[in-house]
Structures are given as structure tokens and as C-alpha cells.
Design a protein around this motif. Structure first.
Motif, PDB file in Angstrom:
ATOM      1  N   TRP A 112       0.753  -1.205   0.101  1.00 40.26           N
ATOM      2  CA  TRP A 112       0.130   0.011  -0.090  1.00 40.26           C
ATOM      3  C   TRP A 112       0.847   1.386   0.069  1.00 40.26           C
ATOM      4  O   TRP A 112       0.421   2.127  -0.645  1.00 40.26           O
ATOM      5  CB  TRP A 112      -0.819  -0.160   1.284  1.00 40.26           C
ATOM      6  CG  TRP A 112      -2.181   0.836   1.055  1.00 40.26           C
ATOM      7  CD1 TRP A 112      -2.632   1.609  -0.120  1.00 40.26           C
ATOM      8  CD2 TRP A 112      -2.751   1.272   2.131  1.00 40.26           C
ATOM      9  NE1 TRP A 112      -3.708   2.328   0.067  1.00 40.26           N
ATOM     10  CE2 TRP A 112      -3.843   2.210   1.630  1.00 40.26           C
ATOM     11  CE3 TRP A 112      -2.985   1.091   3.639  1.00 40.26           C
ATOM     12  CZ2 TRP A 112      -4.829   2.927   2.302  1.00 40.26           C
ATOM     13  CZ3 TRP A 112      -3.971   1.838   4.285  1.00 40.26           C
ATOM     14  CH2 TRP A 112      -4.743   2.929   3.798  1.00 40.26           C
ATOM     15  N   VAL A 113       1.987   1.360   0.886  1.00 39.65           N
ATOM     16  CA  VAL A 113       2.833   2.466   0.724  1.00 39.65           C
ATOM     17  C   VAL A 113       3.594   2.556  -0.388  1.00 39.65           C
ATOM     18  O   VAL A 113       3.673   3.780  -0.959  1.00 39.65           O
ATOM     19  CB  VAL A 113       3.651   2.497   2.026  1.00 39.65           C
ATOM     20  CG1 VAL A 113       4.860   3.516   1.961  1.00 39.65           C
ATOM     21  CG2 VAL A 113       2.793   2.559   3.350  1.00 39.65           C
ATOM     22  N   PHE A 114       3.985   1.531  -1.057  1.00 41.62           N
ATOM     23  CA  PHE A 114       4.627   1.584  -2.304  1.00 41.62           C
ATOM     24  C   PHE A 114       3.717   2.058  -3.348  1.00 41.62           C
ATOM     25  O   PHE A 114       4.191   3.173  -4.203  1.00 41.62           O
ATOM     26  CB  PHE A 114       5.129   0.245  -2.591  1.00 41.62           C
ATOM     27  CG  PHE A 114       5.854  -0.009  -3.804  1.00 41.62           C
ATOM     28  CD1 PHE A 114       7.090   0.588  -4.116  1.00 41.62           C
ATOM     29  CD2 PHE A 114       5.199  -0.442  -5.089  1.00 41.62           C
ATOM     30  CE1 PHE A 114       7.847   0.481  -5.246  1.00 41.62           C
ATOM     31  CE2 PHE A 114       5.958  -0.583  -6.205  1.00 41.62           C
ATOM     32  CZ  PHE A 114       7.096  -0.137  -6.395  1.00 41.62           C
ATOM     33  N   LEU A 115       2.563   1.696  -3.212  1.00 39.23           N
ATOM     34  CA  LEU A 115       1.557   2.229  -4.282  1.00 39.23           C
ATOM     35  C   LEU A 115       1.342   3.638  -4.166  1.00 39.23           C
ATOM     36  O   LEU A 115       1.207   4.578  -5.135  1.00 39.23           O
ATOM     37  CB  LEU A 115       0.141   1.526  -4.344  1.00 39.23           C
ATOM     38  CG  LEU A 115       0.416  -0.070  -4.756  1.00 39.23           C
ATOM     39  CD1 LEU A 115      -0.998  -0.612  -4.660  1.00 39.23           C
ATOM     40  CD2 LEU A 115       0.862   0.044  -6.553  1.00 39.23           C
ATOM     41  N   MET A 116       1.197   4.072  -2.925  1.00 44.44           N
ATOM     42  CA  MET A 116       1.053   5.475  -2.547  1.00 44.44           C
ATOM     43  C   MET A 116       2.142   6.372  -3.179  1.00 44.44           C
ATOM     44  O   MET A 116       2.267   7.454  -3.609  1.00 44.44           O
ATOM     45  CB  MET A 116       0.778   5.784  -1.120  1.00 44.44           C
ATOM     46  CG  MET A 116      -0.772   5.249  -0.742  1.00 44.44           C
ATOM     47  SD  MET A 116      -1.292   5.919   0.807  1.00 44.44           S
ATOM     48  CE  MET A 116      -0.256   5.178   1.930  1.00 44.44           C
ATOM     49  N   ASN A 117       3.466   5.869  -2.923  1.00 43.96           N
ATOM     50  CA  ASN A 117       4.576   6.515  -3.384  1.00 43.96           C
ATOM     51  C   ASN A 117       4.974   6.204  -4.842  1.00 43.96           C
ATOM     52  O   ASN A 117       5.338   7.644  -5.311  1.00 43.96           O
ATOM     53  CB  ASN A 117       5.812   5.757  -2.704  1.00 43.96           C
ATOM     54  CG  ASN A 117       5.843   5.682  -1.029  1.00 43.96           C
ATOM     55  OD1 ASN A 117       5.541   6.507  -0.656  1.00 43.96           O
ATOM     56  ND2 ASN A 117       6.967   5.126  -0.607  1.00 43.96           N
ATOM     57  N   CYS A 118       4.241   5.680  -5.500  1.00 44.36           N
ATOM     58  CA  CYS A 118       4.530   5.526  -6.957  1.00 44.36           C
ATOM     59  C   CYS A 118       3.682   6.690  -7.681  1.00 44.36           C
ATOM     60  O   CYS A 118       4.028   6.833  -8.729  1.00 44.36           O
ATOM     61  CB  CYS A 118       4.015   4.150  -7.507  1.00 44.36           C
ATOM     62  SG  CYS A 118       5.064   2.877  -7.170  1.00 44.36           S
ATOM     63  N   MET A 119       2.489   7.231  -6.941  1.00 48.49           N
ATOM     64  CA  MET A 119       1.879   8.389  -7.349  1.00 48.49           C
ATOM     65  C   MET A 119       2.905   9.436  -7.567  1.00 48.49           C
ATOM     66  O   MET A 119       2.520  10.295  -8.502  1.00 48.49           O
ATOM     67  CB  MET A 119       0.816   8.681  -6.464  1.00 48.49           C
ATOM     68  CG  MET A 119      -0.289   7.423  -6.541  1.00 48.49           C
ATOM     69  SD  MET A 119      -0.938   7.054  -8.047  1.00 48.49           S
ATOM     70  CE  MET A 119      -2.120   8.420  -8.185  1.00 48.49           C
ATOM     71  N   ASP A 120       3.914   9.572  -7.215  1.00 49.09           N
ATOM     72  CA  ASP A 120       4.867  10.597  -7.188  1.00 49.09           C
ATOM     73  C   ASP A 120       5.474  10.620  -8.748  1.00 49.09           C
ATOM     74  O   ASP A 120       6.188  11.588  -8.986  1.00 49.09           O
ATOM     75  CB  ASP A 120       6.053  10.599  -6.196  1.00 49.09           C
ATOM     76  CG  ASP A 120       6.481  12.247  -5.666  1.00 49.09           C
ATOM     77  OD1 ASP A 120       5.890  13.067  -6.239  1.00 49.09           O
ATOM     78  OD2 ASP A 120       7.514  12.054  -4.909  1.00 49.09           O
ATOM     79  N   LEU A 121       5.410   9.371  -9.406  1.00 53.06           N
ATOM     80  CA  LEU A 121       6.027   9.198 -10.537  1.00 53.06           C
ATOM     81  C   LEU A 121       5.091  10.028 -11.928  1.00 53.06           C
ATOM     82  O   LEU A 121       5.505  10.189 -13.153  1.00 53.06           O
ATOM     83  CB  LEU A 121       6.389   8.027 -11.064  1.00 53.06           C
ATOM     84  CG  LEU A 121       7.349   7.348 -10.197  1.00 53.06           C
ATOM     85  CD1 LEU A 121       7.739   5.751 -10.374  1.00 53.06           C
ATOM     86  CD2 LEU A 121       8.672   8.287 -10.085  1.00 53.06           C
ATOM     87  N   ILE A 122       3.846  10.249 -11.681  1.00 55.19           N
ATOM     88  CA  ILE A 122       2.911  10.726 -12.509  1.00 55.19           C
ATOM     89  C   ILE A 122       3.235  12.166 -12.662  1.00 55.19           C
ATOM     90  O   ILE A 122       3.581  12.673 -11.714  1.00 55.19           O
ATOM     91  CB  ILE A 122       1.450  10.620 -11.810  1.00 55.19           C
ATOM     92  CG1 ILE A 122       0.975   9.026 -11.967  1.00 55.19           C
ATOM     93  CG2 ILE A 122       0.432  11.148 -12.837  1.00 55.19           C
ATOM     94  CD1 ILE A 122      -0.363   8.893 -11.383  1.00 55.19           C
ATOM     95  N   PRO A 123       3.189  12.627 -13.921  1.00 53.31           N
ATOM     96  CA  PRO A 123       3.515  14.117 -14.323  1.00 53.31           C
ATOM     97  C   PRO A 123       2.589  15.011 -13.047  1.00 53.31           C
ATOM     98  O   PRO A 123       1.273  14.637 -13.014  1.00 53.31           O
ATOM     99  CB  PRO A 123       3.109  14.430 -15.629  1.00 53.31           C
ATOM    100  CG  PRO A 123       3.387  12.938 -16.164  1.00 53.31           C
ATOM    101  CD  PRO A 123       2.868  12.020 -15.108  1.00 53.31           C
ATOM    102  N   VAL A 124       3.217  15.860 -12.585  1.00 56.04           N
ATOM    103  CA  VAL A 124       2.483  16.627 -11.523  1.00 56.04           C
ATOM    104  C   VAL A 124       1.463  17.726 -12.062  1.00 56.04           C
ATOM    105  O   VAL A 124       0.519  18.087 -11.232  1.00 56.04           O
ATOM    106  CB  VAL A 124       3.746  17.803 -10.964  1.00 56.04           C
ATOM    107  CG1 VAL A 124       4.727  16.907 -10.165  1.00 56.04           C
ATOM    108  CG2 VAL A 124       4.243  18.777 -11.915  1.00 56.04           C
ATOM    109  N   ASP A 125       1.318  17.817 -13.488  1.00 60.11           N
ATOM    110  CA  ASP A 125       0.189  18.792 -13.858  1.00 60.11           C
ATOM    111  C   ASP A 125      -0.886  17.850 -14.400  1.00 60.11           C
ATOM    112  O   ASP A 125      -1.956  18.600 -14.873  1.00 60.11           O
ATOM    113  CB  ASP A 125       0.865  19.510 -15.009  1.00 60.11           C
ATOM    114  CG  ASP A 125       1.677  20.914 -14.562  1.00 60.11           C
ATOM    115  OD1 ASP A 125       1.299  21.255 -13.495  1.00 60.11           O
ATOM    116  OD2 ASP A 125       2.578  21.312 -15.192  1.00 60.11           O
TER     117      ASP A 125
END
Length: 272
Positions: A112-125
Motif C-alpha cells: 500500500w505504501v509502495f503504491l502511494m509512493n508510486c503516484m509521485d512518478l505521475i506528471p505533476v500537472d
């Protein structure tokens, strides 16, 4: 929102570090300029993406259990078995006893934490642009682990488990006895011992929550700074190398959160 924050770096960064909030008293969405830290304000973007990722995690693993086979395992099954063995081996190195909760809890926390962290790789805009077009609100942050409310919620849950197993395995008397008899054995230091042990106990969830939040928040800021100050046609020169390096951070932070959870719980799982 009518202001064009996209062309102003200062407003751009300020906007991207604000949550999509709802005032529970009026049930109205809050503009990013009015974002405040208030008990009645909920960061619904963090809550929403946490729940969505949790459902994604549970749904994927439920489908996995329906297709599991010993004769011809598929790639997903092999990957999950490798992750399971990896987590199990790390748990066994720390905790030698048997507990039915520790392994599934650690596995759930890690994924779960890994998936939440992976959202950081999506373009910020990407999501702010979509949200602006659909809902008219673009102040949306998609990295739940970069929200201190989410990380502290996880760590407080671990604290409740620590207290539960502390009272269950050592009893009320034994648990409180440790608080007043360590580190100094003399009865005159019982109050000092209680204060020190209380600080020691409370520091565990605080360190868990702050460590994960600090690392993920810093990583998110770097992406926002690159997007806000570097021309779009040069951003890939910085964002791609940082994203590649950040993959290691994403994995390590999930692993560290899981391992510290195991360490803290193992201290209270053994009976006195």
C-alpha cells in the motif's frame, strides 16, 4: 479558479503544494488560496487516492487468488510469490516467534505504501489539469504519502497495535511496570522512568510518520520545482533522471516503513 497560475512560478509552486480540501461544517470545497490546517478541513484528495489505491491493491490480489496455480504459475503469481518470500525472510530475521498478524500486516503496509509512493512518478500537472477541466478545481495532490495526515494515520494505527499487544501479552500490570522500572531501577525514579518511556513509545509513530512524509514531500517538491522553473522542452533532462533515482526512494521508503513496523511490534509481541 480564474487566475492563470501556470505562467507564474511562485503561484504555480504554491498551488501545487495545496490540497483539495472540504470544510466539513459546510460540506463545501475550499479554494487553494484558502487552504488551512483546521480540524474541520479534510484533504479529500489524499483520502480519495489512498482509498482508490487500497481498492486497486485488494482487487488485484483477490483476482490473483482466483487464478493461482502450482503447475503453471503466471508472471503475476511469480512476482507476488517473490515479494511474499522477500517480506517473510526479512520478518523472520527480526521476529523469531509466531504471530498470525505480523506477516499479512507487513505485506499490506509494504504494497500500500509502495503504491502511494508510486503516484509521485505521475506528471505533476496531469491530474490538476484534468480536475480543472472536469470540476473547476485544480488544487489536487495525488501522492497520499506526501500528506502528513496520511502518514501519521498509518503510524498511529501501528501505535494502537503496539499498545494492544503490550497489554495483551504482558498484562496491564506488566506493561505499566516496564514504564516505571526502566531505565532506572530505584523506586524514586519511577516518575522519571514513566516520562522517558512515554517519550520513547510516542517517538515510534512520530518517527514512522515523519520519515515517510519528509522523503516523499521532498521528492514531490523537486518535481514541482523542475516543472515550475524549467522550460517544458528541457524538463525531461532533469525530471527523467530524478524519476529514475526516485524509484529507489519509493521502494526504500515503503521497505523502511514496513521493517520499522516489524521492529516496533516485535518488541511487544513476546510475553514477559
Amino acid at each position: 479558479m480564474t487566475e492563470n497560475y501556470w505562467t507564474n512560478p511562485k503561484n504555480y509552486i504554491s498551488h501545487h503544494l495545496k490540497h483539495l480540501q472540504i470544510d466539513m461544517r459546510s460540506l463545501q470545497l475550499v479554494d487553494y488560496k484558502e487552504n488551512v490546517n483546521n480540524f474541520w478541513y479534510l484533504n479529500i484528495d489524499s483520502i480519495f487516492f489512498s482509498i482508490v489505491l487500497g481498492i486497486l491493491f485488494l482487487g488485484t490480489f483477490y483476482m490473483f487468488t482466483q487464478t493461482i496455480t502450482v503447475e503453471e504459475p503466471n508472471k503475476l503469481q511469480i512476482s507476488i510469490e517473490l515479494i511474499t518470500s522477500f517480506i517473510k525472510n526479512n520478518i523472520q530475521e527480526i521476529y523469531k516467534g509466531k504471530n498470525q498478524l505480523l506477516a499479512p500486516l507487513s505485506f499490506t503496509i509494504f504494497i500500500w505504501v509502495f503504491l502511494m509512493n508510486c503516484m509521485d512518478l505521475i506528471p505533476v500537472d496531469l491530474f490538476p489539469f484534468i480536475a480543472q477541466k472536469i470540476f473547476g478545481y485544480s488544487n489536487i495532490r495525488i501522492v497520499p504519502s506526501a500528506d502528513i495526515n496520511i502518514t501519521f494515520s498509518l503510524s498511529i494505527g501501528i501505535l494502537f497495535l503496539i499498545l494492544y499487544y503490550g497489554f495483551k501479552n504482558k498484562g496491564m500490570k506488566g506493561f505499566l511496570k516496564e514504564f516505571i522500572s526502566h531505565p532506572f531501577k530505584h523506586p524514586l525514579f519511577c516518575i522519571v522512568n514513566f516520562i522517558l518511556e512515554s517519550v520513547n513509545l510516542l517517538s515510534k509513530p512520530v518517527s514512522l510518520g515523519l520519515r515517510l512524509f519528509g522523503n516523499m514531500y521532498a521528492g514531490e517538491i523537486v518535481f514541482v520545482l523542475i516543472s515550475g522553473f524549467v522550460p517544458w522542452w528541457l524538463q525531461w533532462l532533469l525530471s527523467v533522471p530524478w524519476a529514475i533515482f526516485h524509484i529507489l526512494v519509493i521502494f526504500l521508503q515503503a521497505f523502511i516503513f514496513m521493517m520499522l513496523t516489524v521492529v516496533y511490534l516485535s518488541m511487544f509481541l513476546n510475553k514477559s
